[in-house]
Design a protein around this motif. Sequence first.
Motif, short mmCIF file in Angstrom:
data_model
loop_
_atom_site.label_atom_id
_atom_site.label_comp_id
_atom_site.label_asym_id
_atom_site.label_seq_id
_atom_site.Cartn_x
_atom_site.Cartn_y
_atom_site.Cartn_z
N ARG A 24 -21.34 14.18 123.11
CA ARG A 24 -19.91 14.23 123.35
C ARG A 24 -19.17 13.76 122.08
NH1 ARG A 24 -15.55 12.05 125.28
NH2 ARG A 24 -14.46 13.03 127.01
N GLU A 25 -19.72 12.74 121.45
CA GLU A 25 -19.09 12.24 120.23
C GLU A 25 -19.09 13.29 119.13
OE1 GLU A 25 -20.54 8.40 118.87
OE2 GLU A 25 -20.06 7.62 120.86
N LEU A 26 -20.18 14.06 119.05
CA LEU A 26 -20.25 15.12 118.05
C LEU A 26 -19.12 16.12 118.28
CD1 LEU A 26 -24.11 15.79 117.92
CD2 LEU A 26 -22.70 14.85 116.08
N VAL A 27 -18.95 16.51 119.55
CA VAL A 27 -17.90 17.48 119.86
C VAL A 27 -16.52 16.86 119.58
CG1 VAL A 27 -16.88 18.92 121.68
CG2 VAL A 27 -19.35 18.65 121.54
N ASP A 28 -16.37 15.59 119.92
CA ASP A 28 -15.12 14.87 119.64
C ASP A 28 -14.75 14.98 118.16
OD1 ASP A 28 -13.69 13.79 121.61
OD2 ASP A 28 -14.68 11.83 121.63
N THR A 29 -15.75 14.66 117.33
CA THR A 29 -15.54 14.73 115.89
C THR A 29 -15.11 16.13 115.48
OG1 THR A 29 -17.35 13.17 115.72
CG2 THR A 29 -16.61 14.17 113.66
N ALA A 30 -15.82 17.12 116.04
CA ALA A 30 -15.52 18.51 115.68
C ALA A 30 -14.09 18.86 116.08
CB ALA A 30 -16.52 19.44 116.38
N VAL A 31 -13.71 18.51 117.31
CA VAL A 31 -12.38 18.89 117.79
C VAL A 31 -11.30 18.17 116.98
CG1 VAL A 31 -10.82 18.81 119.78
CG2 VAL A 31 -13.20 19.49 120.10
N ARG A 32 -11.55 16.88 116.69
CA ARG A 32 -10.58 16.14 115.88
C ARG A 32 -10.42 16.78 114.51
NH1 ARG A 32 -12.19 11.50 117.61
NH2 ARG A 32 -13.58 11.12 115.88
N ASP A 33 -11.55 17.15 113.94
CA ASP A 33 -11.54 17.79 112.63
C ASP A 33 -10.73 19.09 112.67
OD1 ASP A 33 -12.73 17.99 109.85
OD2 ASP A 33 -13.40 19.90 110.74
#
Lengths: 433, 453
Positions: free
Chosen positions: A399-408
């Motif tokens: 989930r954190e990986l996706v979070d990072t991606a979406v924030r980016d």
Amino acid sequence: MKNRTRIFVAAAIVLVAAAAALYFDIIPVGNPTTVTMGAFAGSYWGVPNGNSYKIVDDAIEKFKAGSSAINVEYESGIVYDDYSEWLAERFIEGNAPDVFFVSGSDFNKLASKGALKDLSGFIEGDADFDENAYYPSAYSCGSFNGTQYALPFESAVYLMFVNKTMLANEGIAQPASDWTWDDFYNICKSVTRDTDGDSKTDQYGVSGYTWDEAVTSNGADIFSEDGKSCRLSDERVVEAVEFIEQLEQLNEGYNVTSDSFDVGNVAFQPLMFSEYRAYKPYPLRVKKYSDFEWDCVTMPAGPSGGNISSMDTLLIAMNANTKNERLAWDFMKTLVYDEDIQTELFLYSEGASPLRRVTQSEKAAEILRNDNDVDVSLLDTAMENAKDIPSFAGYSEARELVDTAVRDITDGNSNIKMSLIKWQRDINLRLGQ
Amino acid sequence: MAVRSDDLRNASIGERGTAPAFALECMRALNFCVVMFLSILMCVSVYGTIHDNSASSFLDGFASIPPAPWKLPLIMLGIYIALMLLIDIKKRNLAEMCVCTAAELALSLWICVLCNFGYTGVLLLCCAEFVRNVKWKKYAAVIISVLFIAYLAADYNLLSGFLNLNSYGAYISYYNAHSRGILLGAVNVFEGINNLLFISFMILLVRGQNLENERIRDMNDRLNSMNTELNEVNAQLSDANVRLGENAKTIAEMTQIEERNRLAREIHDTLGHALTGIVTGLEACMELILIAPEAVKNQLESIADVARQGMTDVRRSVKALRPDTLEKMKLDAAVESMIERISTSTKVKINYDCDVDLSRFSGDEEEIIYRIFQESITNAMRHGKATEIDISVKQHGGMLTIKISDNGIGCDNIKSGFGLYHMRERLEMLRGTLECDGSDGFTVTAHMPVRWE
């Protein structure tokens, strides 16, 4: 010589039999009429709760009423924060309880390690038990790789908290239960403004609404069931991320936190039903949200999805190595299938019963109406349409990986779809490891 | 008759006390120490984890719930001892060999599973023990291959791709990086020592087998030379056998001739003598019948006497040819019976003095002794007209002396008749001698060597 061979063979067989008995744990130890239970003090939902063992104790009493010989034991005093560790310790030490609560995040871990008993046999063999009595998402929480390893004890769905006072001040009607992203966006857009004339925006539309809620309400699954891959390039995910970007653009770079909601400056915030129940009644409601009236509503529907919420469920599972499986099953059933016990969830806990007939019952409706001012039909609809939170091992990291991606993506100016494809490849590589 | 190397190999190579056996004992001890060390280490790790309240993250490293920690060393100990017992069982046939090896393989794999495939040296120990005990060359290769494949395949990284396996690393994740390095390295060192011991064992075994083969070759050489000698002796023996056969044939022919001579002698002695007397008497009768018919009557009576005498002689000869008495009883009894018969039927007095055990002579000796008695008594009565006969049988040294003397008329000029000649001839065949003296009565003295002294 022959004698010596016989003695050797006999000794070897005895040793191997003893080792096998130890290894496969086939020596009956403990009391055959005693079921051990793993329970915790405090609330699963992270909210204050003063009735730690009330429901469990009542269930034990009801269970024991059938026969005076049987007994249920549990170790008290383990707070929920330590429960996962306590359970892991019991398992590696080889003395795990027969029946125990298991959180959604621990469930997959334990099921994948073979620690949980396959319940299919009991479910099929028990004429009283009907799996269709449960909300489908709640029931499927206890399923791993198509096998039912646990049963839902208590569920809570995410609902959209609404600052009723703000909407009334803005002259906006309370959203209906079938509202959409467009309705949501329009309300957010109209409430986001400067109210005190200092030319700084001090009233916002939403806090805490992330890609997660958007993806769920747009009918998409971002991760495969085993958590080995993600589907960022799915059209519905793209729509969700675009929607998040739109919402964020309303805030003009300001990071709206839940604190802003607490003080009444935000119109919407997704929160769990359990939170709603915990803070709605007196005296807690005074303590937390004192300055405004609030209510809850279903999640807004995405163009490709519906008014779908995430649901978290506290499960009850049986130890794969239990010696009293029949008794354990009966006790489990008392906890998860008995109407009286399940109704107590509305009295002594903050979740909702995953059993349809309990949540839809008049008694539950009455309790909710009196204590929480909640419309049961809203809860019923939300639970019926809910989607369970993925619980594969490493979900929070994924989930954190996706979070990072979406924030980016939302922070940058690149093409969302192209970026999502790129991130999907990267994340899949990480997940596959 | 060659000695097969297989028969002897297992009798000496790899038995206790030999160099390969020592390498194997070391392997056993090492493996025992390693598996017990690992099981105790794993046990300690789990309790340490519980003590440190880090069970949840510790459990994350496991693919399945590990067995209760206190059980690990106990299970390991039990299985290891059972494995050693199985290895020590003498396998008598192929079926037992296969069953035992399969069981050993299963137990070794179980040990590997308990060690989470962090250490698989026990499988190598199994291979070594099998090589030591193997007897059936044909199947050995197959079983050895299975064991080696099991050893090679028992690799955590390989197996975890197919099976839900826990790893040794998951257990030692309890320790800090430094200790983890040491613990991982320690297992590698153990594995290395185990491999070295296995290689030493194989080298020592092969060397031992070479020495053994040499010993067997030597033994075969010795056996071959002994065989050759035996063959030579055999050839000599068969030559001797052939010669013996020929000799036997000659003896049979000679015996036949002797028997014919004896018959001739008897006929001459009895019938010839009587018939001569009868013919001469009848010729005299033919002359007298015209001159003095009265005298013819007397003459014919004389001839009848001669004929009667001849008939008596013939009967005696026949009797002599078939010494029934001797056949029916022992010599001493036969002699006594003959003396008694004569004493009662005639007026002759016989004084018999014998201090020799006559029953100990063999058949041919008995016969000649009996004949001497018979002939001498007959001669004394017939020719000497004796009334008293003295018989003495004595033994001096290795010589038997029979002396028969009578009080008869004797004779100055002894004419060896067929009887005396016959006796002498028979005695000489037994290396004996015969003396006759007719000066005072008639005395016959026979000397014969005694064989049984």
